[in-house]
Scaffold this motif. Structure first.
Motif, PDB file in Angstrom:
ATOM      1  N   LEU A   1       0.843  -1.198   0.000  1.00  0.00           N
ATOM      2  CA  LEU A   1       0.000   0.000   0.000  1.00  0.00           C
ATOM      3  C   LEU A   1       0.872   1.239   0.000  1.00  0.00           C
ATOM      4  CD1 LEU A   1      -2.614  -1.182   2.674  1.00  0.00           C
ATOM      5  CD2 LEU A   1      -2.976  -1.020   0.222  1.00  0.00           C
TER       6      LEU A   1
ATOM      7  N   TRP B   1      -8.140  15.092   9.445  1.00  0.00           N
ATOM      8  CA  TRP B   1      -7.397  15.725   8.355  1.00  0.00           C
ATOM      9  C   TRP B   1      -7.805  17.180   8.161  1.00  0.00           C
ATOM     10  CZ3 TRP B   1      -3.352  14.391   5.281  1.00  0.00           C
ATOM     11  CH2 TRP B   1      -2.950  13.045   5.291  1.00  0.00           C
TER      12      TRP B   1
ATOM     13  N   PHE C   1      -4.072  10.816  -0.215  1.00  0.00           N
ATOM     14  CA  PHE C   1      -2.746  11.182   0.283  1.00  0.00           C
ATOM     15  C   PHE C   1      -1.703  10.146  -0.099  1.00  0.00           C
ATOM     16  CE2 PHE C   1       0.405  11.012   3.836  1.00  0.00           C
ATOM     17  CZ  PHE C   1       1.057  12.184   3.517  1.00  0.00           C
TER      18      PHE C   1
ATOM     19  N   PRO D   1       2.371   9.779   0.721  1.00  0.00           N
ATOM     20  CA  PRO D   1       3.435  10.381   1.531  1.00  0.00           C
ATOM     21  C   PRO D   1       4.386  11.207   0.669  1.00  0.00           C
ATOM     22  CG  PRO D   1       3.055   8.145   2.251  1.00  0.00           C
ATOM     23  CD  PRO D   1       2.201   8.354   1.019  1.00  0.00           C
TER      24      PRO D   1
ATOM     25  N   HIS E   1      -3.258  23.867   2.979  1.00  0.00           N
ATOM     26  CA  HIS E   1      -2.539  22.608   3.164  1.00  0.00           C
ATOM     27  C   HIS E   1      -3.040  21.501   2.237  1.00  0.00           C
ATOM     28  CE1 HIS E   1      -0.482  24.219   6.669  1.00  0.00           C
ATOM     29  NE2 HIS E   1      -1.637  24.775   6.982  1.00  0.00           N
TER      30      HIS E   1
ATOM     31  N   TYR F   1      -3.964   1.788  14.495  1.00  0.00           N
ATOM     32  CA  TYR F   1      -2.890   2.751  14.742  1.00  0.00           C
ATOM     33  C   TYR F   1      -3.419   4.178  14.679  1.00  0.00           C
ATOM     34  CZ  TYR F   1       1.170   5.652  13.854  1.00  0.00           C
ATOM     35  OH  TYR F   1       2.098   6.650  13.917  1.00  0.00           O
TER      36      TYR F   1
ATOM     37  N   TYR G   1      -3.628  21.967  18.258  1.00  0.00           N
ATOM     38  CA  TYR G   1      -4.728  22.524  17.452  1.00  0.00           C
ATOM     39  C   TYR G   1      -6.074  21.966  17.921  1.00  0.00           C
ATOM     40  CZ  TYR G   1      -7.982  22.649  13.512  1.00  0.00           C
ATOM     41  OH  TYR G   1      -9.097  22.796  12.726  1.00  0.00           O
TER      42      TYR G   1
ATOM     43  N   PHE H   1      -2.947  24.812  13.097  1.00  0.00           N
ATOM     44  CA  PHE H   1      -3.362  23.819  12.118  1.00  0.00           C
ATOM     45  C   PHE H   1      -2.190  23.362  11.258  1.00  0.00           C
ATOM     46  CE2 PHE H   1      -5.012  22.113   8.193  1.00  0.00           C
ATOM     47  CZ  PHE H   1      -5.932  21.205   8.676  1.00  0.00           C
ATOM     48  N   ALA H   2      -1.276  24.288  10.961  1.00  0.00           N
ATOM     49  CA  ALA H   2      -0.100  23.898  10.178  1.00  0.00           C
ATOM     50  C   ALA H   2       0.661  22.786  10.894  1.00  0.00           C
ATOM     51  CB  ALA H   2       0.791  25.115   9.947  1.00  0.00           C
ATOM     52  N   GLU H   3       0.823  22.929  12.194  1.00  0.00           N
ATOM     53  CA  GLU H   3       1.516  21.896  12.973  1.00  0.00           C
ATOM     54  C   GLU H   3       0.696  20.605  13.011  1.00  0.00           C
ATOM     55  OE1 GLU H   3       3.539  25.181  16.014  1.00  0.00           O
ATOM     56  OE2 GLU H   3       1.979  23.810  16.729  1.00  0.00           O
ATOM     57  N   HIS H   4      -0.588  20.754  13.187  1.00  0.00           N
ATOM     58  CA  HIS H   4      -1.480  19.591  13.237  1.00  0.00           C
ATOM     59  C   HIS H   4      -1.455  18.840  11.908  1.00  0.00           C
ATOM     60  CE1 HIS H   4      -5.125  17.225  14.045  1.00  0.00           C
ATOM     61  NE2 HIS H   4      -5.524  17.571  12.842  1.00  0.00           N
ATOM     62  N   SER H   5      -1.543  19.586  10.819  1.00  0.00           N
ATOM     63  CA  SER H   5      -1.574  18.971   9.499  1.00  0.00           C
ATOM     64  C   SER H   5      -0.288  18.196   9.222  1.00  0.00           C
ATOM     65  CB  SER H   5      -1.778  20.061   8.434  1.00  0.00           C
ATOM     66  OG  SER H   5      -1.889  19.493   7.148  1.00  0.00           O
TER      67      SER H   5
ATOM     68  N   VAL I   1      -0.434  14.973  11.163  1.00  0.00           N
ATOM     69  CA  VAL I   1      -1.333  13.974  10.575  1.00  0.00           C
ATOM     70  C   VAL I   1      -0.675  13.327   9.356  1.00  0.00           C
ATOM     71  CG1 VAL I   1      -3.527  13.643   9.351  1.00  0.00           C
ATOM     72  CG2 VAL I   1      -3.454  15.040  11.419  1.00  0.00           C
ATOM     73  N   ARG I   2      -0.055  14.151   8.526  1.00  0.00           N
ATOM     74  CA  ARG I   2       0.609  13.603   7.336  1.00  0.00           C
ATOM     75  C   ARG I   2       1.748  12.671   7.740  1.00  0.00           C
ATOM     76  NH1 ARG I   2       2.625  18.319   4.988  1.00  0.00           N
ATOM     77  NH2 ARG I   2       1.309  19.761   6.134  1.00  0.00           N
TER      78      ARG I   2
ATOM     79  N   ARG J   1       1.902  11.024  10.489  1.00  0.00           N
ATOM     80  CA  ARG J   1       1.271   9.837  11.074  1.00  0.00           C
ATOM     81  C   ARG J   1       0.962   8.808   9.991  1.00  0.00           C
ATOM     82  NH1 ARG J   1      -4.070  11.536  13.973  1.00  0.00           N
ATOM     83  NH2 ARG J   1      -2.589  12.776  15.144  1.00  0.00           N
ATOM     84  N   TYR J   2       0.430   9.275   8.903  1.00  0.00           N
ATOM     85  CA  TYR J   2       0.093   8.375   7.802  1.00  0.00           C
ATOM     86  C   TYR J   2       1.334   7.902   7.060  1.00  0.00           C
ATOM     87  CZ  TYR J   2      -4.991   8.907   7.975  1.00  0.00           C
ATOM     88  OH  TYR J   2      -6.312   8.865   8.349  1.00  0.00           O
ATOM     89  N   ALA J   3       2.312   8.798   6.934  1.00  0.00           N
ATOM     90  CA  ALA J   3       3.474   8.477   6.115  1.00  0.00           C
ATOM     91  C   ALA J   3       4.406   7.483   6.789  1.00  0.00           C
ATOM     92  CB  ALA J   3       4.237   9.759   5.786  1.00  0.00           C
ATOM     93  N   THR J   4       4.535   7.573   8.105  1.00  0.00           N
ATOM     94  CA  THR J   4       5.527   6.751   8.777  1.00  0.00           C
ATOM     95  C   THR J   4       4.994   5.381   9.166  1.00  0.00           C
ATOM     96  OG1 THR J   4       4.936   7.723  10.895  1.00  0.00           O
ATOM     97  CG2 THR J   4       6.768   8.710   9.699  1.00  0.00           C
ATOM     98  N   ARG J   5       3.720   5.298   9.388  1.00  0.00           N
ATOM     99  CA  ARG J   5       3.183   4.023   9.840  1.00  0.00           C
ATOM    100  C   ARG J   5       2.291   3.375   8.780  1.00  0.00           C
ATOM    101  NH1 ARG J   5       3.633  -0.311  13.310  1.00  0.00           N
ATOM    102  NH2 ARG J   5       1.652  -1.406  13.264  1.00  0.00           N
ATOM    103  N   SER J   6       1.528   4.234   8.142  1.00  0.00           N
ATOM    104  CA  SER J   6       0.570   3.700   7.202  1.00  0.00           C
ATOM    105  C   SER J   6       0.554   4.577   5.967  1.00  0.00           C
ATOM    106  CB  SER J   6      -0.814   3.680   7.840  1.00  0.00           C
ATOM    107  OG  SER J   6      -1.144   4.984   8.314  1.00  0.00           O
ATOM    108  N   PRO J   7       0.462   4.006   4.820  1.00  0.00           N
ATOM    109  CA  PRO J   7       0.275   2.579   4.585  1.00  0.00           C
ATOM    110  C   PRO J   7       1.596   1.824   4.406  1.00  0.00           C
ATOM    111  CG  PRO J   7      -0.109   3.795   2.573  1.00  0.00           C
ATOM    112  CD  PRO J   7       0.252   4.806   3.616  1.00  0.00           C
TER     113      PRO J   7
ATOM    114  N   ILE K   1       2.542  -1.379   6.699  1.00  0.00           N
ATOM    115  CA  ILE K   1       1.534  -2.402   6.993  1.00  0.00           C
ATOM    116  C   ILE K   1       1.763  -3.646   6.140  1.00  0.00           C
ATOM    117  CG2 ILE K   1      -0.924  -2.916   6.868  1.00  0.00           C
ATOM    118  CD1 ILE K   1      -1.401   0.003   7.533  1.00  0.00           C
TER     119      ILE K   1
END
Lengths: 166, 31
Positions: A1, A32, A45, A47, A76, A125, A136, B12-16, B19-20, B22-28, B31
Motif C-alpha cells: 500500500l 485531516w 494522500f 506520503p 494545506h 494505529y 490545534y 493547524f499547520a503543525e497539526h496537518s 497527521v501527514r 502519522r500516515y506516512a511513517t506508519r501507514s500505509p 503495513i
C-alpha cells in the motif's frame, strides 16, 4: 500500500422521502480537515505529496451545494471541486490497487478497485493516535466549550428569570 | 504573551504536518 483515500461519509436518505438525515463526517476524515458537514468528500494522500481534497459540490436544482472551503486550513490541500462521485473517481489514479480506503465503503466505492478497505492494523494505529489531541485540537475543544458555556449561561439566566416557557 | 490558542493558522499547520507524518511513517507503508 502506498497511498490512502479517506472518505467523509455518505448522506443517509430517509426511507420514502426526498431528504437525508443530518450528516456528520467521520472521525478519520475530520482529523485531516475541519470539514464536518459535507458528504462524499475525499482526501487522497501519498506520503511526500500535498494531500488532494476532492470537495463535493454537486449541481442540483433543489439543493444548494456547500460553499467551497475557505480559511486557515485550506492552503494545506490541493482542493478540487467535484460534482459527483464519478468525477471524484476520475481525478484519482486509475489504479488504486495499492491504496487503502478508510471509511464506510458502499457498493459503488467498493467497485473502485482499492487495494484494502479499512485495514485493521492501520485503523487501529490511527485510532490510537487520535486519542492524543494535538495543540490545534485542544484549541478547538477550548473554543467550542467557550461557545457552549455562553449558551449554558444564557439558558440559566432565562430559567432564573422565569423565561423557560414550561 | 499572545494567546497562542487562538492562532489557528499556526496550530493547524503543525497539526496537518503531524497527521501527514502519522500516515506516512506508519501507514500505509509499514503495513
Amino acid at each position: 500500500l502506498t497511498s490512502v483515500l479517506v472518505h467523509s461519509g455518505a448522506a443517509v436518505p430517509i426511507f420514502a422521502d426526498d431528504q437525508h438525515y443530518a450528516f456528520r463526517a467521520n472521525a478519520a476524515f475530520k482529523s485531516w480537515a475541519p470539514l464536518t458537514d459535507v458528504p462524499d468528500c475525499f482526501i487522497f494522500f501519498e506520503p511526500g505529496r500535498v494531500p488532494i481534497l476532492l470537495f463535493n459540490s454537486p449541481l442540483d436544482f433543489w439543493y444548494k451545494s456547500a460553499d467551497p472551503p475557505q480559511g486557515y486550513w485550506t492552503r494545506h490541500f490541493d482542493i478540487r471541486a467535484v460534482a459527483a462521485r464519478s468525477a471524484a473517481r476520475a481525478l484519482l489514479p486509475a489504479d488504486l490497487s495499492r491504496t487503502a480506503f478508510i471509511g464506510a465503503a458502499d457498493a459503488e466505492i467498493s467497485s473502485w478497485g482499492v487495494g484494502s478497505v479499512n485495514p485493521a492494523k492501520m485503523v487501529a494505529y490511527l485510532d490510537f493516535a487520535r486519542a492524543v489531541k494535538s495543540a490545534y485540537e485542544l484549541a478547538c475543544l477550548r473554543k467550542a466549550n467557550h461557545l457552549g458555556a455562553r449558551g449554558h449561561i444564557a439558558a440559566a439566566r432565562c430559567v432564573c428569570r422565569g423565561r423557560h416557557g414550561i | 504573551m499572545p494567546d497562542r490558542a487562538l492562532d489557528f493558522d499556526t496550530l493547524f499547520a503543525e497539526h496537518s504536518e503531524a497527521v501527514r507524518e502519522r500516515y506516512a511513517t506508519r501507514s500505509p507503508s509499514r503495513i
